[in-house]
Design a protein around this motif. Structure first.
Motif, PDB file in Angstrom:
ATOM      1  N   LYS A  74      30.671 -18.334  -0.606  1.00 53.66           N
ATOM      2  CA  LYS A  74      29.392 -18.414   0.116  1.00 53.66           C
ATOM      3  C   LYS A  74      28.414 -17.354  -0.361  1.00 53.66           C
ATOM      4  CE  LYS A  74      29.008 -16.532   4.141  1.00 53.66           C
ATOM      5  NZ  LYS A  74      29.115 -16.179   5.563  1.00 53.66           N
ATOM      6  N   ARG A  75      28.905 -16.153  -0.595  1.00 58.99           N
ATOM      7  CA  ARG A  75      28.123 -14.969  -0.939  1.00 58.99           C
ATOM      8  C   ARG A  75      27.271 -14.532   0.261  1.00 58.99           C
ATOM      9  NH1 ARG A  75      29.157 -14.188  -6.259  1.00 58.99           N
ATOM     10  NH2 ARG A  75      29.628 -16.048  -7.509  1.00 58.99           N
ATOM     11  N   GLY A  76      26.625 -13.391   0.103  1.00 55.95           N
ATOM     12  CA  GLY A  76      25.910 -12.793   1.213  1.00 55.95           C
ATOM     13  C   GLY A  76      24.411 -12.979   1.112  1.00 55.95           C
ATOM     14  N   PRO A  77      23.680 -12.447   2.084  1.00 59.16           N
ATOM     15  CA  PRO A  77      22.224 -12.616   2.083  1.00 59.16           C
ATOM     16  C   PRO A  77      21.555 -11.820   0.981  1.00 59.16           C
ATOM     17  CG  PRO A  77      22.901 -11.166   3.853  1.00 59.16           C
ATOM     18  CD  PRO A  77      24.155 -11.727   3.267  1.00 59.16           C
ATOM     19  N   ARG A  78      20.346 -12.201   0.669  1.00 62.28           N
ATOM     20  CA  ARG A  78      19.522 -11.483  -0.296  1.00 62.28           C
ATOM     21  C   ARG A  78      19.052 -10.185   0.345  1.00 62.28           C
ATOM     22  NH1 ARG A  78      13.910 -13.972  -2.772  1.00 62.28           N
ATOM     23  NH2 ARG A  78      13.392 -12.227  -4.172  1.00 62.28           N
ATOM     24  N   LEU A  79      19.263  -9.079  -0.327  1.00 66.28           N
ATOM     25  CA  LEU A  79      18.920  -7.775   0.244  1.00 66.28           C
ATOM     26  C   LEU A  79      17.601  -7.222  -0.265  1.00 66.28           C
ATOM     27  CD1 LEU A  79      22.426  -6.051   0.253  1.00 66.28           C
ATOM     28  CD2 LEU A  79      21.295  -7.356   2.066  1.00 66.28           C
ATOM     29  N   ASP A  80      16.945  -7.916  -1.161  1.00 61.11           N
ATOM     30  CA  ASP A  80      15.606  -7.498  -1.562  1.00 61.11           C
ATOM     31  C   ASP A  80      14.707  -7.488  -0.332  1.00 61.11           C
ATOM     32  OD1 ASP A  80      15.889  -7.233  -4.430  1.00 61.11           O
ATOM     33  OD2 ASP A  80      16.171  -9.401  -4.463  1.00 61.11           O
ATOM     34  N   GLY A  81      13.959  -6.399  -0.156  1.00 62.26           N
ATOM     35  CA  GLY A  81      13.038  -6.315   0.961  1.00 62.26           C
ATOM     36  C   GLY A  81      13.674  -5.993   2.297  1.00 62.26           C
ATOM     37  N   ILE A  82      14.976  -5.652   2.298  1.00 58.85           N
ATOM     38  CA  ILE A  82      15.639  -5.422   3.587  1.00 58.85           C
ATOM     39  C   ILE A  82      15.084  -4.195   4.295  1.00 58.85           C
ATOM     40  CG2 ILE A  82      17.530  -4.028   2.633  1.00 58.85           C
ATOM     41  CD1 ILE A  82      19.362  -5.429   4.705  1.00 58.85           C
ATOM     42  N   GLY A  83      14.505  -3.248   3.528  1.00 62.68           N
ATOM     43  CA  GLY A  83      13.910  -2.075   4.156  1.00 62.68           C
ATOM     44  C   GLY A  83      12.727  -2.409   5.032  1.00 62.68           C
ATOM     45  N   ALA A  84      12.105  -3.576   4.803  1.00 57.36           N
ATOM     46  CA  ALA A  84      10.992  -4.016   5.643  1.00 57.36           C
ATOM     47  C   ALA A  84      11.474  -4.798   6.849  1.00 57.36           C
ATOM     48  CB  ALA A  84      10.029  -4.887   4.826  1.00 57.36           C
ATOM     49  N   ARG A  85      12.766  -5.147   6.866  1.00 60.81           N
ATOM     50  CA  ARG A  85      13.276  -5.994   7.946  1.00 60.81           C
ATOM     51  C   ARG A  85      14.259  -5.276   8.865  1.00 60.81           C
ATOM     52  NH1 ARG A  85      14.326  -9.033   3.307  1.00 60.81           N
ATOM     53  NH2 ARG A  85      16.586  -8.966   3.656  1.00 60.81           N
ATOM     54  N   ARG A  86      14.839  -4.177   8.421  1.00 63.11           N
ATOM     55  CA  ARG A  86      15.874  -3.510   9.209  1.00 63.11           C
ATOM     56  C   ARG A  86      15.576  -2.027   9.339  1.00 63.11           C
ATOM     57  NH1 ARG A  86      16.800  -7.944  10.001  1.00 63.11           N
ATOM     58  NH2 ARG A  86      18.722  -9.146   9.770  1.00 63.11           N
ATOM     59  N   GLU A  87      15.978  -1.467  10.450  1.00 62.08           N
ATOM     60  CA  GLU A  87      15.831  -0.040  10.674  1.00 62.08           C
ATOM     61  C   GLU A  87      17.051   0.709  10.133  1.00 62.08           C
ATOM     62  OE1 GLU A  87      13.551   1.264  14.401  1.00 62.08           O
ATOM     63  OE2 GLU A  87      14.740  -0.434  15.057  1.00 62.08           O
ATOM     64  N   ALA A  88      16.839   2.005   9.836  1.00 60.23           N
ATOM     65  CA  ALA A  88      17.909   2.816   9.262  1.00 60.23           C
ATOM     66  C   ALA A  88      19.114   2.898  10.182  1.00 60.23           C
ATOM     67  CB  ALA A  88      17.374   4.219   8.950  1.00 60.23           C
ATOM     68  N   HIS A  89      18.872   3.030  11.490  1.00 64.48           N
ATOM     69  CA  HIS A  89      20.008   3.181  12.408  1.00 64.48           C
ATOM     70  C   HIS A  89      20.875   1.936  12.426  1.00 64.48           C
ATOM     71  CE1 HIS A  89      18.614   0.521  15.669  1.00 64.48           C
ATOM     72  NE2 HIS A  89      17.405   0.924  15.355  1.00 64.48           N
ATOM     73  N   TRP A  90      20.258   0.747  12.312  1.00 65.26           N
ATOM     74  CA  TRP A  90      21.057  -0.485  12.314  1.00 65.26           C
ATOM     75  C   TRP A  90      21.850  -0.614  11.017  1.00 65.26           C
ATOM     76  CZ3 TRP A  90      23.713  -4.131  14.334  1.00 65.26           C
ATOM     77  CH2 TRP A  90      24.055  -5.246  13.578  1.00 65.26           C
ATOM     78  N   LEU A  91      21.230  -0.337   9.884  1.00 68.72           N
ATOM     79  CA  LEU A  91      21.938  -0.417   8.609  1.00 68.72           C
ATOM     80  C   LEU A  91      23.135   0.526   8.597  1.00 68.72           C
ATOM     81  CD1 LEU A  91      18.918  -0.565   6.136  1.00 68.72           C
ATOM     82  CD2 LEU A  91      20.461  -2.430   6.747  1.00 68.72           C
ATOM     83  N   ARG A  92      22.951   1.711   9.127  1.00 65.33           N
ATOM     84  CA  ARG A  92      24.040   2.687   9.159  1.00 65.33           C
ATOM     85  C   ARG A  92      25.187   2.185  10.044  1.00 65.33           C
ATOM     86  NH1 ARG A  92      24.637   7.849   7.847  1.00 65.33           N
ATOM     87  NH2 ARG A  92      22.467   7.920   7.151  1.00 65.33           N
ATOM     88  N   GLU A  93      24.857   1.711  11.222  1.00 63.79           N
ATOM     89  CA  GLU A  93      25.896   1.221  12.149  1.00 63.79           C
ATOM     90  C   GLU A  93      26.651   0.045  11.543  1.00 63.79           C
ATOM     91  OE1 GLU A  93      24.088   0.230  15.822  1.00 63.79           O
ATOM     92  OE2 GLU A  93      23.338   2.250  16.221  1.00 63.79           O
TER      93      GLU A  93
END
Length: 814
Positions: free
Chosen positions: A90-109
């Motif tokens: 299946k592979r995973g989602p595209r992570l290009d631009g993820i900094g505009a969609r996710r906050e640092a605290h969520w990515l870390r968790e």
């Protein structure tokens, strides 16, 4: 009713020879604990863990389900595999631009503990025993990719996500089919569905709205399809998921400036840990190559196995919290892939079985079988809408067509039934012939659409051709037989089917226009001769019982001529409308208010299924949504045609016959002013939409003017609407051209409600300098009694706390 089903086994990524720098030692857990954290693969959950796991002893079913599980966990992204069923990661989602969609605290968790932050995720824990700084470096890399991929939503009064309604969102969540894959507070599922844990920590309202509109942009490989949602539908569903469903506030995304040194380290971590094997990010390419997966792979070690946290274990690999049953299914999938060396005589059958397995695996992986069903070799159903959500699938008119009128169609022999080019159009979201279904067919990308269409044709064509011998329909029948087909449609088919978007009174069904471009001729003939065999459960009657025509007056009852003539007629680019339909259309069902207002309960275009249409003799008309009591449509001139309401079971919905006047989308919303209205500076106040607005129906006053009833928090509101003629209107002006529409609200306290705080939103109007009235195109709005407060963004709010006055009045004119 017992159903035989396909069992789904989930396959994991073993990564036996990977170079993950590992770390945290997973604790031993009980089977119930591991099940709560284990990856959710919907086909596995339904056919193995749910009520439909019927024959676990069948190795072929276990192998198929194990293969589906392995593909959903993307085993082949890192391993080479011997079994063909395991080669579609299946592979995973595209992570290009993820900094505009996710906050640092969520990515870390999430990166630190994926199955804890997002229960049921198929993302492994790749930071077990990770070195210090690895997590910080990966987060920095992701935050540095902040280009916007999703299409911005332009500011528009008609497409404003801030006007989203959680109540409408919940209805759409059920109607559009989301409930087939996701957990809901409206149904108790017999097996796990995809949950919405911590959704408010991952998305803003605007961000989730954008994602719901174009999920394939972010994750072209994921199982979340594109439901082709308009902006407001996407915003309503997002509002429901973030507010009503979860009761959580929406976060504010704060910009972060990642450290350049950490970003560079993150690039190294992303590649070396195998992240790039599944995810697209910038120009990074996957380099991790794990040990091959074959029938003799050592199953005592693997990504799902517990491991010791000592220096002796140097193999780096991710960790999935797989349940015991999932682990066993993966073993079956691997061991069953051992070559059996079929004889030359069995090679063809083995190839056919392999093609069927590959198709079934694809349908299970994409969860097509959550809505559509097929028949197995024993003519037993598997898949389809589950019993626990069956009631949520409806049509727009609640008319009686049985399951065919409210459930997505079967996939049984669909590859033999439909032309491949039409199948591709359906999968790409361009071929919709059932507008009466509330559930919406997802849209897939071109590559996946062509792949599925080809697989369906390959498998179903072989199965169809193995049916008992038939006489194929002659697609080159002379044109003189068009008259035969035309007569059959007029005398028979038009009783139940529209033709070229025209129909008889009370008829709702699949339009016959375009049938020749959608269906294969041989399937069409076989279906006419035995409808129940080729479409089990259909309401289509048998017109040729035991080979005899039920229309002996056409073509002397010759069955072959009748079928050929019908096919010749249906494959024409434009179908001539039969006389039986034209005769019905000559009847007049237009409602014309004369001496007093007319009210009509109906389904109304752009209003919904609980609409109240009101027509005044002055040729001014309104449509209200009784679910919340708001006026949604305003038009002048002719009222409505009631044909659809009275005879067609509300499909298509009623619509204005006159000139539509553009009411603001947010017109009629209730909210609060903070602090109380009498203390406000007109340029500095806060507007908050109230949580509870409930429509309580309607009444008619002594002059039969409509009174719309609402409950706003603990206030009960009664709003009367009536027409006020402009006495200065010239005699030669058409009716309704210079009429004022007035509305007056009267409210009462209920259970100690604080009325001082409440206000009525008039919408996005323009307040002209030196005038007391608001403008929107031709429309003018004036406060007759009450007071106007100008809010942010040009909003104008009318407080309803007039200190001793319990009513206010406004006037719309043009």
């Amino acid at each position: 009713m017992a159903r035989r089903t396909i069992a789904t086994t989930v396959l994991f990524v073993l990564l036996l020879g990977s170079s993950f720098a590992l770390a945290r030692t997973p604790q031993e857990t009980s089977e119930s604990e591991s099940l709560s954290e284990s990856p959710i693969v919907l086909a596995w959950e339904r056919f193995h863990g749910g009520e439909e796991w019927v024959r676990p002893q069948e190795p072929e079913q276990q192998r198929l389900l194990g293969s589906v599980l392995g593909n959903e966990l993307s085993c082949a992204a890192c391993h080479s595999v011997a079994a063909r069923l395991l080669d579609a990661p299946k592979r995973g989602p595209r992570l290009d631009g993820i900094g505009a969609r996710r906050e640092a605290h969520w990515l870390r968790e999430f990166l630190a503990a994926p199955s804890t932050a997002k229960p049921g995720t198929t993302m492994p824990d790749g930071l077990v025993n990770a070195a210090d700084g690895s997590l910080d470096a990966l987060v920095a890399l992701l935050l540095a990719s902040d280009e916007e991929l999703l299409t911005p939503i332009p500011p528009s009064k008609d497409d404003d996500p801030t006007a989203a309604s959680p109540q409408r969102g919940r209805e759409l969540f059920e109607q559009r089919g989301c409930i087939a894959c996701h957990e809901s507070d409206g149904a108790e599922a017999p097996y796990r569905r995809v949950p919405f844990r911590a959704l408010e920590r991952r998305y803003t309202l605007l961000g989730l709205t954008q994602f719901l509109r174009e999920p394939l942009t972010i994750n072209p490989h994921a199982r979340m399809p594109d439901l082709q949602l308009p902006i407001l539908e996407a915003a309503d569903i997002a509002s429901y998921l973030l507010s009503s469903h979860l009761g959580a506030s929406v976060p504010v995304v704060e910009p972060v400036s990642p450290d350049g040194r950490l970003v560079e380290q993150g690039r190294h971590e992303f590649v070396s840990r195998g992240c790039a094997n599944c995810h697209q990010l910038q120009d990074l390419r996957g380099e991790l190559q794990a040990s091959p997966l074959t029938h003799d792979s050592p199953l005592s070690r693997g990504c799902w196995q517990p491991r010791e946290s000592d220096a002796a274990e140097s193999i780096a690999r991710p960790s999935w919290p797989l349940s015991t049953a999932q682990q066993e299914a993966l073993r079956v999938a691997l061991t069953a892939s051992q070559p059996t060396g079929p004889s030359e005589d069995d090679a063809r059958r083995a190839e056919q079985q392999a093609s069927k397995d590959q198709l079934d695996a694809r349908l299970l992986s994409l969860n097509c079988v959550s809505c559509h069903w097929r028949l197995d070799d024993n003519r037993e159903r598997w898949g389809g809408v589950g019993d626990d959500v069956h009631e949520f699938f409806r049509n727009i008119g609640n008319y009686d067509l049985g399951d065919e009128g409210r459930l997505p169609p079967t996939l049984h022999l669909v590859g033999a039934k439909l032309r491949q080019d039409w199948l591709v159009k359906v999968l790409e979201g361009e071929g919709r012939i059932r507008p009466f279904l509330q559930a919406r067919m997802p849209r897939y990308g071109p590559e996946l659409s062509h792949d599925i269409a080809q697989r369906l044709e390959l498998v179903d064509r072989a199965k169809f051709e193995a049916e008992p011998e038939r006489s194929p329909a002659d697609t080159n029948e002379p044109l003189e037989d068009l008259g035969v087909g035309f007569a059959i449609v007029d005398q028979s088919c038009a009783q139940c089917h529209p033709v070229n978007n025209q129909s008889r009174v009370g008829v709702i069904g699949v339009d016959l226009q375009g049938v020749g471009g959608r269906l294969n001729a041989d399937w069409f003939e076989a279906y006419l001769l035995a409808p129940g065999r080729y479409l089990p459960g259909t309401r289509m009657p048998e017109f040729f019982p035991q080979g005899t025509s039920s229309l002996p007056n056409i073509a002397e009852g010759d069955v072959a001529r009748q079928i050929a003539g019908l096919w010749s007629y249906l494959r024409q680019p434009e179908l001539e409308t039969p006389p039986s339909i034209l005769a019905d259309q000559q009847r007049d069902f237009e409602i014309r208010p004369q001496d007093r207002p007319v009210v009509q309960r109906t389904f109304f275009e752009q209003v919904g299924t609980r609409a109240l249409a009101v027509g005044f003799p002055e040729q001014v008309n309104l449509a209200f949504d009784l679910s919340d009591g708001r006026a949604r449509r305003l038009w002048r001139g002719r009222f409505i045609d009631a044909h659809g309401t009275w005879f067609d079971r509300f499909a298509p919905p009623a619509r204005p016959l006159g000139e539509v006047m553009p009411l603001p989308e947010s017109f009629g919303m209730w909210g609060r002013l903070t602090p109380s209205a009498d203390q406000l500076d007109e340029n500095a106040w806060q507007w908050d939409e109230v949580e509870t607005v409930e429509g309580l129906g309607y009444e008619l006053d002594q002059t039969r003017d409509p009174v719309i009833l609402q409950r706003v928090d603990r206030l009960e509101i009664a709003t009367t609407w009536w027409c006020h003629l402009d006495e200065t209107q010239p005699a030669d002006e058409p009716p309704g051209s210079a009429t004022a529409l007035r509305f007056q609200a009267v409210w009462s306290e209920h259970e100690g409600a604080a009325i001082d705080e409440h206000a009525y939103l008039l919408g996005d109007w323009r307040l002209e300098e030196g005038r007391e009235e608001l403008r929107l195109g031709e429309l003018r709005l004036r406060v007759v009694r009450g007071r106007l407060v100008r809010g942010e963004q040009g909003w104008c709010v009318l407080p309803v706390d007039e200190r001793g006055t319990r009513s206010w009045q406004c006037e719309l004119s043009w």
